[in-house]
Write an enzyme that holds these catalytic residues in place. Structure first.
Site, PDB file in Angstrom:
ATOM      1  N   SER A   1      16.184 101.391  42.648  1.00 12.47           N
ATOM      2  CA  SER A   1      16.374 102.672  43.175  1.00 12.47           C
ATOM      3  C   SER A   1      15.508 103.557  42.851  1.00 12.47           C
ATOM      4  CB  SER A   1      17.834 103.003  42.783  1.00 12.47           C
ATOM      5  OG  SER A   1      17.917 104.102  43.255  1.00 12.47           O
TER       6      SER A   1
ATOM      7  N   GLU B   1      18.406  96.167  45.411  1.00 13.77           N
ATOM      8  CA  GLU B   1      17.822  97.148  44.501  1.00 13.77           C
ATOM      9  C   GLU B   1      18.345  97.173  42.917  1.00 13.77           C
ATOM     10  OE1 GLU B   1      16.363 101.185  46.281  1.00 13.77           O
ATOM     11  OE2 GLU B   1      18.279 101.196  46.029  1.00 13.77           O
TER      12      GLU B   1
ATOM     13  N   CYS C   1      20.030 112.226  48.820  1.00 15.76           N
ATOM     14  CA  CYS C   1      20.321 112.565  47.441  1.00 15.76           C
ATOM     15  C   CYS C   1      19.051 112.985  46.454  1.00 15.76           C
ATOM     16  CB  CYS C   1      20.759 110.807  46.087  1.00 15.76           C
ATOM     17  SG  CYS C   1      21.641 110.258  47.123  1.00 15.76           S
TER      18      CYS C   1
END
EC number: 4.2.1.9
Length: 565
Positions: free
Chosen positions: A473, A447, A194
């Site tokens: 996260s 998370e 990501c």
């Protein structure tokens, strides 16, 4: 060679027969060559790993050309984004230990001479590093590379965090279904980790500073042809590392660890990097204390702000601006901050690797003379609420929330917190407390991206803080303080909190406290019932019994050591 154990001498005829049956042995001459494991993490469930099969093929091809015999094997992996917000997230951190153990198992069981590790996402990179340091054979890392940022038809730059926050906006009635779908369709345009400075990219950038990966590893896009060339170069390098017997513990010194933390602070990396780097240090048997980080952060300027701290910059922009080498070169101007003499897998020192690097875009990577802040983008907080420490990504905190006092809004699990936030139970000024979500209590220290994104999406990011013994996260932003140690399941002070207790967060002073006396905290803790494990069978039950606190890296206890003294 280590591999002679399974291939040399008449008594190893059965071993050679089996090896020939794999198809990897082209001729008997191969038994004179080093055996190189291609430790891949190809996985069709993870967008950051869906393209790694091709990288494994390239690695095998280059190892053979360079004079080695390649054997590819795989590790497991978890996509934190897909695992978010349900039982799957409890397996995420726990998967790190499985990965480390599995790599150790394959490399030791088959007496491999060296490894080319091909990770990419959150727990895979540190898991492989832990194994590399544990078995201490020549290893080189080459990750799969970051994803490109997405763009909506209207031209808005988006990434995965945009989708999570859009869910909060949608639930608050701030956007409609059409806009939500547009962001969903645009945010993740293809393979790769990501696209922001989230945990995966943070760890892959740190790999360069640690000395385990070639320059460019952290920032060259997954779809960039240079990524394949990086794999080729790394696969050639492993043969030289084996010949010269350069091992991970020759590379990972205490100063190399400090170099990596300096890079982390300069880029405002994920708070998870602290968790993982402490675990990596433990495998290297390096004496490193969590509390030392603030002193390093105090002299490390924050010079590269990347998503989630700003949507204007993603990893592809950092690459265009000069990459990790340019950041390290700029930091090297600060006397004594970096040790440029540390060894790397290139065979050169860190200083030699970055000597010719330069910043190509000062809007992306700033000069140390004009930083975003004079201190690093991560900090460790201490106080009567976190005697053993807590972690915050200062670079992603709004100025208004650097100091905040507010009443506690208590939730004993993440699911309840999400319902409370979405149901307007949380008001401006509150301090959301999510507890019993630590390494043992979760179990697995899940998370908190869903609740933090809900807070941001509902417009509360500049007025509400969230504290937890869980973690965040790398994409979380806002006043998010995690890793509170000791955790609630271990009767840490966070377990003593009641709704309405006044909590004070003072990030500049590196403190987090509750307006309670030590006597009151102890009385409340003494009145608590014994912690009841949430999961009582399977891997997570075993994990919860063995895992340690976040301030030690959430490593597993080693009750019996067979290592020689």
């Amino acid at each position: 060679m280590r591999s002679d154990t399974i291939k040399t001498g008449f008594e190893k005829a059965p071993h050679r027969s089996l090896l020939k049956a794999t198809g990897s042995i082209v001729s008997n001459n191969d038994f004179k060559k080093p055996f190189i494991g291609i430790c891949n993490s190809y996985n069709e469930l993870i967008p950051g790993h869906s393209h790694l099969q091709e990288l494994g093929r390239i690695a095998k091809e280059e190892v053979r050309k360079a004079g080695g015999v390649p054997f590819e094997f795989n590790t497991i992996g978890v996509c934190d984004g897909i695992a978010m917000g349900h039982i799957g997230m409890r397996y995420s951190l726990a998967s790190r230990e499985l990965i480390a153990d599995s790599v150790e198992t394959v490399a030791q069981a088959h007496c491999l001479d060296g490894l080319v590790c091909i990770p990419n996402c959150d727990k895979i990179t540190p898991g492989m590093m832990m194994a590399a340091l544990r078995i201490n054979i020549p290893v080189i890392f080459v990750s799969g590379g970051p994803m490109k940022a997405g763009h909506t038809p209207s031209g808005q730059t988006v990434d995965l965090i945009s989708v999570f926050e859009a869910v909060g906006q949608f639930s608050a009635g701030k956007i409609g279904n059409e806009e939500l779908e547009s962001i969903e369709e645009s945010a993740c345009p293809g393979c790769g980790s990501c696209s922001g400075m989230f945990t995966a990219n943070s760890m892959n950038c740190l790999s360069e500073a640690l000395g385990f990966a070639l320059p460019g590893n952290g920032t060259i896009l997954a779809i960039d042809p240079r990524r394949n060339e990086l794999v080729r170069e790394a696969s050639r390098r492993i043969i030289d590392l084996v010949k010269k017997d350069i091992k991970p513990r020759d590379i990972l010194s205490r100063n190399a660890l400090l170099n990596a933390f300096a890079l982390d602070f300069a880029m405002g990396g994920s708070t998870n990097t602290i968790l993982h780097t402490l675990a990596i240090a433990n495998e290297a048997e390096l004496d490193f204390n969590f509390s030392e980080l603030n002193a390093l952060s105090a002299k490390t300027p924050y010079i590269c702000k990347v998503s989630p701290a700003t949507m204007a910059v993603h990893i592809e922009d950092v690459d265009r601006a000069g990459g990790v080498s340019a950041i390290l070169h700029e930091l090297s101007r600060i006397d004594g901050l970096l040790d440029l003499s540390t060894l790397t897998v290139t065979g050169k020192t860190l200083g030699e690797n970055i000597a010719d690097a330069e910043i190509l875009d000062y809007t992306v990577i700033r000069s140390i003379d004009e930083p975003y802040s004079a201190t690093g983008g991560l900090a460790v907080l201490f106080g009567n609420l976190a005697p053993q420490g807590a972690v915050v990504k200062t670079g992603a905190v709004a100025p208004e929330m650097m100091k905040h006092t507010g009443p506690a809004k208590i939730y004993d699990c993440q699911d309840d917190a999400i319902k409370g936030i979405m149901g307007d139970d949380v008001k401006a000024g509150d301090v959301v407390v999510i507890r019993y979500e630590g390494p043992k209590g979760g179990p697995g220290m899940p998370e908190m991206l869903s609740p933090t994104s809900a807070i941001m999406g509902r417009g509360l990011g500049e007025s509400v803080a969230l504290i937890t013994d869980g973690r965040f996260s790398g994409g979380s932003r806002g006043a998010c303080i995690g890793h509170i140690s000791p955790e609630a399941a271990e009767r840490g002070p966070i377990a003593a909190l009641h709704n309405g207790d006044l909590i004070t967060i003072d990030i500049p002073s590196r403190s987090i406290s509750v307006n309670l006396t030590e006597e009151t905290i102890n009385e409340r803790l003494a009145a608590l019932k014994p912690f009841e494990p949430k999961i009582k069978k399977g891997y997570l039950a075993r994990y919860a019994q063995m895992v340690t606190s976040a301030n030690t890296g959430a490593i597993l206890k080693n009750p019996v050591s067979c290592e020689p003294k």
